[in-house]
Scaffold this active site. Structure first.
Site, PDB file in Angstrom:
ATOM      1  CD1 TRP A 112      33.700  42.437  36.401  1.00  0.00           C
ATOM      2  CD2 TRP A 112      34.066  40.175  36.798  1.00  0.00           C
ATOM      3  NE1 TRP A 112      32.265  41.836  36.788  1.00  0.00           N
ATOM      4  CE2 TRP A 112      32.712  40.653  37.430  1.00  0.00           C
ATOM      5  CE3 TRP A 112      34.766  38.816  37.167  1.00  0.00           C
ATOM      6  CZ2 TRP A 112      31.704  39.732  38.005  1.00  0.00           C
ATOM      7  CZ3 TRP A 112      33.665  38.171  37.658  1.00  0.00           C
ATOM      8  CH2 TRP A 112      32.294  38.439  38.136  1.00  0.00           C
ATOM      9  CG  ASP A 121      35.440  40.374  30.424  1.00  0.00           C
ATOM     10  OD1 ASP A 121      34.321  40.247  29.858  1.00  0.00           O
ATOM     11  OD2 ASP A 121      35.741  40.214  31.807  1.00  0.00           O
ATOM     12  CE  LYS A 147      27.441  40.292  34.404  1.00  0.00           C
ATOM     13  NZ  LYS A 147      28.742  39.832  34.604  1.00  0.00           N
TER      14      LYS A 147
HETATM   15  C1  PLP Z   1      29.877  39.197  34.946  1.00  0.00           C
HETATM   16  C2  PLP Z   1      31.273  39.402  34.539  1.00  0.00           C
HETATM   17  C3  PLP Z   1      32.400  38.382  34.611  1.00  0.00           C
HETATM   18  C4  PLP Z   1      32.064  36.988  34.877  1.00  0.00           C
HETATM   19  O1  PLP Z   1      31.195  36.185  34.144  1.00  0.00           O
HETATM   20  P1  PLP Z   1      30.868  34.711  34.505  1.00  0.00           P
HETATM   21  O2  PLP Z   1      29.891  34.237  33.223  1.00  0.00           O
HETATM   22  O3  PLP Z   1      29.856  34.743  35.657  1.00  0.00           O
HETATM   23  O4  PLP Z   1      31.936  33.917  34.801  1.00  0.00           O
HETATM   24  C5  PLP Z   1      33.393  38.644  33.864  1.00  0.00           C
HETATM   25  N1  PLP Z   1      33.718  39.794  33.227  1.00  0.00           N
HETATM   26  C6  PLP Z   1      32.859  40.886  33.440  1.00  0.00           C
HETATM   27  C7  PLP Z   1      33.209  42.165  32.793  1.00  0.00           C
HETATM   28  C8  PLP Z   1      31.356  40.640  33.981  1.00  0.00           C
HETATM   29  O5  PLP Z   1      30.784  41.670  34.013  1.00  0.00           O
END
Ligand code: PLP
Length: 352
Positions: free
Chosen positions: A102, A169, A193
């Site tokens: 990511w 993030d 998540k």
């Molecule tokens: C799943 C994830 C993403 C991507 O998220 P999307 O909503 O599918 O774009 C980005 N960063 C992390 C840390 C993730 O776990």
């Protein structure tokens, strides 16, 4: 009976949230209409988004501290580009900690808008640890980190101290524990998540970091557009925002991030103890950097995979296969995962 859902995302939701969301799809707020067929500008939906924003600030202890809460489309993946559009001047540089897939994707987008400076990387060991003790050069527009590496199962425990905006993030560990959220100037997290269903991304932004780049920002890419219209500049993901509102309320009702952390720590300890004490298994991530959200591990003897997979299937365990880039197993035990399901997995590990 419902399966034990260890999916990395979209992932498990609290039962009560699913029930309330299902009821609102049938009849929203006693309107005799479905949640998904009424205007996002109705007073009933306006109350939902306002409540979700308020709960976010409450859980993060950021009320009255100059932060705005947005629920945007495009996933966390769009934020990789959007944050750079808003924070990185043309010819500007931004610092990125490279801790996995990511982070790499975020770096790629920054390089479209300006230049990324990789502060440190754990690529040398297959991203099984968090780099520490790295230098942060002068002159960066911001520093970007990924608090929890969903795929590799590592988590940053100590955040860097920087005198430029700190961007994080937090997709896979937001509201999983108590944190000083005021350390960050921009926090983003895909909802699917730890705080809801897919379709919306939570963005918490400190307003005073915006408007510094002199860049022309396309309307939809500009945080100010969404701030000025309270996330209702265009039709938002009403269902997903509703689910997040319910989820955030669920976290608050069980005692907020402090209680959430206690529960999450118990679940993680249960599973990691089994990994460490059962000779059939070996953990992937460096111990001091282990994620309490995504637990990555391997079999010490690959020939036992068939039996382990069969036992897991029979016990109703769903989605513990590791990410294709790591292999092995990954048990995602996000906020909504009950400890009883973790115990079922541990029992299967013991039975192998
Ligand atoms: C799943 C994830 C993403 C991507 O998220 P999307 O909503 O599918 O774009 C980005 N960063 C992390 C840390 C993730 O776990």
């Amino acid at each position: 009976m419902k399966k034990h859902n260890f999916s990395a995302g979209p992932s498990i939701l609290p039962d009560s949230v699913i029930k309330q969301a299902a009821a609102a799809v049938l009849n929203f707020d006693n309107m005799d209409l479905s949640l998904v067929e009424v205007s996002h500008r109705s007073p009933q939906f306006d109350a939902v988004i306002k409540k979700a924003q308020k709960l976010t600030l409450e859980l993060a202890d950021l009320e009255g501290k100059g932060y705005e809460v947005l629920f945007l489309g495009g996933g966390a993946s769009l934020q990789f580009l959007m944050l750079a559009f808003n924070l990185l001047p043309e010819n500007g540089k931004a610092g990125y900690l490279d801790t996995g897939v990511w982070s790499k994707k975020a770096i790629k987008e920054a390089d479209i808008m300006g230049e990324s400076v990789v502060l440190a990387s754990s690529k040398d060991k297959g991203y099984n640890y968090i780099p520490k003790g790295y230098n942060i050069p002068e002159g960066l527009a911001y520093v970007h980190i990924t608090s929890n590496n969903t795929i590799f199962g590592t988590q940053i425990k100590d955040f860097p101290n920087v005198d430029v905006p700190l961007v994080v993030d937090m997709s896979s560990d937001i509201f999983s524990k108590k944190l000083d959220f005021s350390k960050f100037d921009l926090i983003y997290a895909g909802a699917q998540k730890n705080i809801g269903a897919s379709g919306t991304t939570l963005v918490i932004v400190k307003k005073d970091i915006l408007d510094k780049t002199k860049r022309t920002i396309p309307t939809m890419m500009n945080y100010q557009t969404h701030i000025s219209k309270d996330s209702l500049f265009h039709t938002p993901a009403v269902f997903s925002i509703y689910v997040s509102m319910l989820y955030l309320q669920w976290v608050k009702d069980l005692g907020g991030v402090v209680e959430m952390e206690k529960i999450n720590d118990k679940k993680a300890a249960l599973l990691y103890d089994e990994i460490d004490n059962n000779p059939n298994f070996i953990g992937f991530a460096a111990k001091e950097d282990r994620s309490p959200m995504n637990v990555t591990f391997n079999l010490t003897d690959a020939s036992k995979a068939e039996r382990f997979n069969k036992l897991a299937l029979e016990a109703g365990i769903h989605a513990i296969k590791g990410h294709r880039s790591v292999g092995g197993y990954r048990a995602s035990i996000y906020n909504a995962m009950p400890i009883e399901s973790v115990q079922v997995l541990v029992d299967v590990m013991k039975a192998l």
